[in-house]
Design an enzyme around this catalytic site. Structure first.
Site, PDB file in Angstrom:
ATOM      1  N   GLU A  15     -17.761  24.038   4.613  1.00 42.39           N
ATOM      2  CA  GLU A  15     -17.722  24.448   6.020  1.00 42.39           C
ATOM      3  C   GLU A  15     -18.104  25.920   6.160  1.00 42.39           C
ATOM      4  O   GLU A  15     -18.191  26.663   5.193  1.00 42.39           O
ATOM      5  CB  GLU A  15     -16.319  24.251   6.602  1.00 42.39           C
ATOM      6  N   ASN A 148     -13.709  23.403  16.536  1.00 41.62           N
ATOM      7  CA  ASN A 148     -14.847  23.534  15.633  1.00 41.62           C
ATOM      8  C   ASN A 148     -15.806  24.626  16.100  1.00 41.62           C
ATOM      9  O   ASN A 148     -15.370  25.740  16.392  1.00 41.62           O
ATOM     10  CB  ASN A 148     -15.537  22.185  15.446  1.00 41.62           C
ATOM     11  N   ASP A 197     -19.915  19.177  15.217  1.00 42.08           N
ATOM     12  CA  ASP A 197     -19.031  19.922  14.317  1.00 42.08           C
ATOM     13  C   ASP A 197     -19.316  21.419  14.482  1.00 42.08           C
ATOM     14  O   ASP A 197     -19.090  21.979  15.536  1.00 42.08           O
ATOM     15  CB  ASP A 197     -19.244  19.431  12.880  1.00 42.08           C
TER      16      ASP A 197
END
Length: 286
Positions: A15, A148, A197
């Protein structure tokens, strides 16, 4: 566009790719692996820092070192050596059982906007909060499921935000006090195309969004029109960011978690050379 493997890795939940312009390196995390990674494309040098708890994001600081969005709050790592035990201190610690950190971003004014979510992804269990250099914390959004992607337009007048289960990319106006107002939908992801996302904003003001379970990155114009799709070999891209000396290479983090038969590239960091033109990202002012 050609999709290449920038970093072969087996991250459970890669991420938060962030280009550190001062150091000419990519910073990214493996949330569930509790690792902060750095990568210097010119030399190929990589570092890995283990954290004692799940880490949602890591961003550079103006004075050197990193700011971390951790399960139990936001912490600073000293500028002398990121990860040195003497360089760690909490900027703000708040233990909430069943909750963890997720994505984060640095605003044009140098504040950190850090998201949280419950491990069970319960609606309303997450937040988006603003942290200033002196440790002041303000909860900006408190009715979030999976906080997100967050980003700002090139002139700083708009803020983009994603709460993934809503399948929306939302846009706010930024007020004189830097607070977001007038929330509205920029674009929505249709059923079957995955969940939005992480995001990044390019020099044209377009919004690039990684689609979890969608095996793609979408680009939306400032008016919300889908004008570009990059298909990926991995099912779960998580976030994207422009990097490289001229900010034209799009780096994309990916995940393996929850996949019975993950693609060999799942968990790696992908790159699309020459995908567009990014914006230099500010460092946290603390």
């Amino acid at each position: 566009m050609t999709v290449e493997v920038a970093i072969r890795e087996y991250a459970a939940l890669g991420e938060g790719p962030t280009w550190d312009a001062e150091a000419q390196r990519l910073i990214w995390v493996d949330i569930l692996g509790s690792r902060v990674h750095t990568y210097e494309p010119d030399s190929g040098r990589r570092t890995v820092l283990a954290t004692e708890q799940h880490v949602g994001a890591a961003k550079p600081r103006t004075g050197g070192g990193l700011v971390l969005n951790l399960r139990d709050g936001v912490a600073l790592l000293g500028p002398d050596r990121a990860g040195g035990p003497d360089g760690f201190r909490w900027l703000h610690r708040e233990v909430v059982p069943g909750r963890r950190a997720n994505d984060a971003a640095v605003a044009p004014d140098g504040s950190l906007w850090a998201g949280t979510m419950r491990y069970d992804e319960a609606p309303g269990g997450g937040t988006l909060s603003r942290y200033t250099a002196d440790g002041t914390v303000e909860v900006v959004l408190d009715d979030v499921a999976v906080s997100n992607g967050t980003g700002w337009s090139p002139d700083g007048s708009l803020m983009y935000y994603i709460d993934s289960p809503t399948r929306r990319i939302d846009v706010f106006d930024v007020g004189d006090d830097q607070r977001p107002v007038n929330r509205r939908q920029l674009a929505a992801i249709e059923d079957g195309a995955g969940f939005p996302d992480g995001l990044t904003v390019d020099a044209d003001g377009c919004v690039w969004v990684a689609l979890w379970d969608g095996a793609a990155v979408h680009r939306y114009t400032p008016s919300g029109e889908l004008d570009r799709v990059i298909q990926l070999p991995t099912r779960r891209p998580t976030a994207c960011a422009f990097g490289g000396p001229d900010l034209t290479d799009l780096y994309i983090t990916t995940a393996r978690t929850g996949l019975e038969e993950p693609h060999p590239m799942s968990g790696s960091v992908l790159v699309v050379p020459g995908a567009g033109k990014g914006i230099r990202q500010p460092a946290f002012a603390g």
